[in-house]
Design an enzyme around this catalytic site. Structure first.
Site, PDB file in Angstrom:
ATOM      1  N   LYS A 241       0.838  -1.209   0.000  1.00  0.00           N
ATOM      2  CA  LYS A 241       0.000   0.000   0.000  1.00  0.00           C
ATOM      3  C   LYS A 241       0.866   1.250   0.000  1.00  0.00           C
ATOM      4  O   LYS A 241       1.885   1.297   0.698  1.00  0.00           O
ATOM      5  CB  LYS A 241      -0.857  -0.029   1.271  1.00  0.00           C
ATOM      6  CG  LYS A 241      -2.262   0.466   1.107  1.00  0.00           C
ATOM      7  CD  LYS A 241      -3.021   0.240   2.414  1.00  0.00           C
ATOM      8  CE  LYS A 241      -4.449   0.708   2.340  1.00  0.00           C
ATOM      9  NZ  LYS A 241      -5.271   0.035   1.357  1.00  0.00           N
TER      10      LYS A 241
ATOM     11  N   HIS B 139     -13.702  -0.268  -9.694  1.00  0.00           N
ATOM     12  CA  HIS B 139     -12.685   0.559  -9.056  1.00  0.00           C
ATOM     13  C   HIS B 139     -12.496   1.853  -9.855  1.00  0.00           C
ATOM     14  O   HIS B 139     -12.356   2.935  -9.291  1.00  0.00           O
ATOM     15  CB  HIS B 139     -11.378  -0.254  -8.990  1.00  0.00           C
ATOM     16  CG  HIS B 139     -10.345   0.354  -8.112  1.00  0.00           C
ATOM     17  ND1 HIS B 139      -9.343   1.153  -8.610  1.00  0.00           N
ATOM     18  CD2 HIS B 139     -10.146   0.290  -6.774  1.00  0.00           C
ATOM     19  CE1 HIS B 139      -8.573   1.544  -7.618  1.00  0.00           C
ATOM     20  NE2 HIS B 139      -9.043   1.039  -6.499  1.00  0.00           N
TER      21      HIS B 139
ATOM     22  N   SER C 264      -2.181   6.039   0.725  1.00  0.00           N
ATOM     23  CA  SER C 264      -3.347   5.204   1.079  1.00  0.00           C
ATOM     24  C   SER C 264      -3.315   4.801   2.552  1.00  0.00           C
ATOM     25  O   SER C 264      -4.369   4.688   3.186  1.00  0.00           O
ATOM     26  CB  SER C 264      -3.375   3.925   0.259  1.00  0.00           C
ATOM     27  OG  SER C 264      -3.474   4.195  -1.081  1.00  0.00           O
TER      28      SER C 264
ATOM     29  N   ARG D 109      -3.061 -10.667  -4.553  1.00  0.00           N
ATOM     30  CA  ARG D 109      -4.329 -11.002  -5.197  1.00  0.00           C
ATOM     31  C   ARG D 109      -4.092 -12.215  -6.082  1.00  0.00           C
ATOM     32  O   ARG D 109      -3.240 -12.181  -6.976  1.00  0.00           O
ATOM     33  CB  ARG D 109      -4.767  -9.803  -6.025  1.00  0.00           C
ATOM     34  CG  ARG D 109      -6.160  -9.863  -6.484  1.00  0.00           C
ATOM     35  CD  ARG D 109      -6.588  -8.535  -7.064  1.00  0.00           C
ATOM     36  NE  ARG D 109      -6.895  -7.534  -6.063  1.00  0.00           N
ATOM     37  CZ  ARG D 109      -6.909  -6.218  -6.286  1.00  0.00           C
ATOM     38  NH1 ARG D 109      -6.593  -5.741  -7.471  1.00  0.00           N
ATOM     39  NH2 ARG D 109      -7.227  -5.377  -5.331  1.00  0.00           N
TER      40      ARG D 109
ATOM     41  N   GLU E  86      -2.785  -9.295   3.524  1.00  0.00           N
ATOM     42  CA  GLU E  86      -4.161  -9.536   3.052  1.00  0.00           C
ATOM     43  C   GLU E  86      -4.090 -10.334   1.753  1.00  0.00           C
ATOM     44  O   GLU E  86      -3.445  -9.908   0.795  1.00  0.00           O
ATOM     45  CB  GLU E  86      -4.905  -8.222   2.803  1.00  0.00           C
ATOM     46  CG  GLU E  86      -6.351  -8.503   2.381  1.00  0.00           C
ATOM     47  CD  GLU E  86      -7.089  -7.260   1.892  1.00  0.00           C
ATOM     48  OE1 GLU E  86      -8.033  -6.844   2.562  1.00  0.00           O
ATOM     49  OE2 GLU E  86      -6.701  -6.714   0.832  1.00  0.00           O
TER      50      GLU E  86
HETATM   51  P1  0O2 Z   1      -6.502  -0.835  -2.452  1.00  0.00           P
HETATM   52  O1  0O2 Z   1      -6.190   0.164  -3.517  1.00  0.00           O
HETATM   53  O2  0O2 Z   1      -6.803  -2.195  -3.016  1.00  0.00           O
HETATM   54  O3  0O2 Z   1      -5.517  -0.873  -1.349  1.00  0.00           O
HETATM   55  P2  0O2 Z   1     -10.226  -3.509   6.913  1.00  0.00           P
HETATM   56  O4  0O2 Z   1      -8.969  -3.587   6.070  1.00  0.00           O
HETATM   57  O5  0O2 Z   1     -10.819  -4.866   7.208  1.00  0.00           O
HETATM   58  O6  0O2 Z   1     -10.033  -2.718   8.150  1.00  0.00           O
HETATM   59  P3  0O2 Z   1     -11.519  -2.557   4.550  1.00  0.00           P
HETATM   60  O7  0O2 Z   1     -10.318  -1.934   3.932  1.00  0.00           O
HETATM   61  O8  0O2 Z   1     -12.826  -1.859   4.278  1.00  0.00           O
HETATM   62  O9  0O2 Z   1     -11.324  -2.691   6.092  1.00  0.00           O
HETATM   63  O10 0O2 Z   1     -11.580  -4.073   4.102  1.00  0.00           O
HETATM   64  P4  0O2 Z   1     -12.264  -4.783   2.879  1.00  0.00           P
HETATM   65  O11 0O2 Z   1     -13.695  -4.448   2.730  1.00  0.00           O
HETATM   66  O12 0O2 Z   1     -11.934  -6.230   3.064  1.00  0.00           O
HETATM   67  O13 0O2 Z   1     -11.522  -4.161   1.581  1.00  0.00           O
HETATM   68  C1  0O2 Z   1     -10.170  -4.302   1.389  1.00  0.00           C
HETATM   69  C2  0O2 Z   1      -9.829  -4.256  -0.089  1.00  0.00           C
HETATM   70  O14 0O2 Z   1     -10.737  -5.069  -0.836  1.00  0.00           O
HETATM   71  C3  0O2 Z   1      -9.908  -2.900  -0.749  1.00  0.00           C
HETATM   72  O15 0O2 Z   1      -8.723  -2.215  -0.534  1.00  0.00           O
HETATM   73  C4  0O2 Z   1     -10.087  -3.291  -2.223  1.00  0.00           C
HETATM   74  O16 0O2 Z   1      -8.861  -3.754  -2.784  1.00  0.00           O
HETATM   75  C5  0O2 Z   1     -10.996  -4.482  -2.115  1.00  0.00           C
HETATM   76  N1  0O2 Z   1     -12.410  -4.081  -2.116  1.00  0.00           N
HETATM   77  C6  0O2 Z   1     -13.273  -4.129  -1.079  1.00  0.00           C
HETATM   78  N2  0O2 Z   1     -14.489  -3.731  -1.435  1.00  0.00           N
HETATM   79  C7  0O2 Z   1     -14.426  -3.412  -2.744  1.00  0.00           C
HETATM   80  C8  0O2 Z   1     -15.398  -2.946  -3.702  1.00  0.00           C
HETATM   81  O17 0O2 Z   1     -16.577  -2.736  -3.401  1.00  0.00           O
HETATM   82  N3  0O2 Z   1     -14.940  -2.748  -4.985  1.00  0.00           N
HETATM   83  C9  0O2 Z   1     -13.664  -2.971  -5.355  1.00  0.00           C
HETATM   84  N4  0O2 Z   1     -13.318  -2.731  -6.622  1.00  0.00           N
HETATM   85  N5  0O2 Z   1     -12.712  -3.394  -4.468  1.00  0.00           N
HETATM   86  C10 0O2 Z   1     -13.097  -3.624  -3.186  1.00  0.00           C
HETATM   87  P5  0O2 Z   1      -8.635  -0.638  -0.549  1.00  0.00           P
HETATM   88  O18 0O2 Z   1      -7.857  -0.225   0.655  1.00  0.00           O
HETATM   89  O19 0O2 Z   1     -10.007  -0.024  -0.687  1.00  0.00           O
HETATM   90  O20 0O2 Z   1      -7.871  -0.272  -1.864  1.00  0.00           O
END
Ligand code: 0O2
Length: 237
Positions: free
Chosen positions: A77, A187, A81, A109, A171
């Site tokens: 990250k 996204h 972010s 991923r 993660e």
């Molecule tokens: P990036 O750019 O991938 O880093 P937590 O971490 O449990 O305290 P969080 O972050 O809400 O809380 O956890 P969650 O819901 O498991 O989401 C973590 C990541 O899953 C996100 O990271 C996204 O990569 C992906 N994700 C979750 N929900 C969605 C969604 O609705 N749409 C898309 N496209 N991706 C999703 P980040 O930090 O948001 O972004």
């Protein structure tokens, strides 16, 4: 401009200002070396995890003559972010609390062709005795309201440094090609701030429908794969 876009822009401005705030600049100045070290440790944890999945993929191809993994993407990250998330979740801006509370700094991923491979791989990973499971979020069994599907595992994995063994949080996101395709498009919509709110809500509905179609396609393809396997087994007997 819709109210959501306005709020989003206002939030961004606040974040940008906070990235320039004395608190943030002091944090970066005082923690430069420990921060670089911590980020390097997350990179190492990702390398360990990626190796584990590559080993499983290779073993499956030897044993069952198929590769469950289509591709693997990794990322650490960005600082922006991390700070954004720390602000959103009201996490104190210090290294200990960031390491404890932000559990997706290291992310991997794993993209599979078929949904059942996701669960097989997750089981294989979690059976390994150096992996500790912290949390499972099954957005396949229970998709997010917008249609997002993936299996998320928050795990700890050890990295072996010169004088210590250190547990690192990673993660793991496991999804099919279709789920990944959908998530990438969604996204993009999420980060386009200039779409009028009416159009954005039409697109969100459209995306939800696409998520359902792609989920049923995933299931149909899996059934076809199983029938092919059954038919070829029967033919070989
Ligand atoms: P990036 O750019 O991938 O880093 P937590 O971490 O449990 O305290 P969080 O972050 O809400 O809380 O956890 P969650 O819901 O498991 O989401 C973590 C990541 O899953 C996100 O990271 C996204 O990569 C992906 N994700 C979750 N929900 C969605 C969604 O609705 N749409 C898309 N496209 N991706 C999703 P980040 O930090 O948001 O972004």
């Amino acid at each position: 401009m819709g109210i959501e876009n306005y709020m989003e822009q206002a939030r961004d401005q606040i974040l940008r200002k906070s990235l320039m705030s004395d608190e943030f600049l002091d944090f970066m100045r005082e923690n430069r070396l420990p921060l670089d070290t911590l980020m390097a440790h997350y990179h190492c944890a990702i390398m360990e995890m990626e190796t584990k999945f590559n080993v499983l993929n290779r073993q499956f191809s030897l044993q069952y003559d198929r590769n469950p993994i289509e591709s693997i993407k990794v990322r650490v990250k960005s600082m922006e972010s991390i700070i954004k998330k720390a602000r959103r979740k009201d996490i104190p801006l210090n290294l200990k609390s960031i390491e404890k509370n932000i559990r997706d700094i290291a992310g991997i991923r794993v993209i599979c062709s078929f949904q059942d491979d996701i669960y097989v791989l997750a089981d294989c990973l979690l059976r390994q005795d150096d992996i500790s499971l912290i949390e499972v979020k099954d957005y396949i069994k229970t998709p997010k309201p917008g249609g997002y599907r993936s299996l998320h595992l928050i795990v700890e994995i050890p990295i072996f440094l010169d004088t210590e063994k250190k547990q690192m949080k990673v993660e793991v996101q496991l999804r099919t090609i279709a789920m990944d395709f959908w998530a990438s498009l969604e996204h993009k919509l999420r980060y386009k701030k200039n779409i009028p709110s009416e159009e954005a809500s039409i697109l969100a509905k459209e995306l939800l429908e696409c998520a359902e179609i792609s989920s049923s396609l995933d299931m149909r393809m899996e059934k076809i794969r199983n029938r092919i396997a059954k038919a070829s087994l029967a033919a070989a007997e």
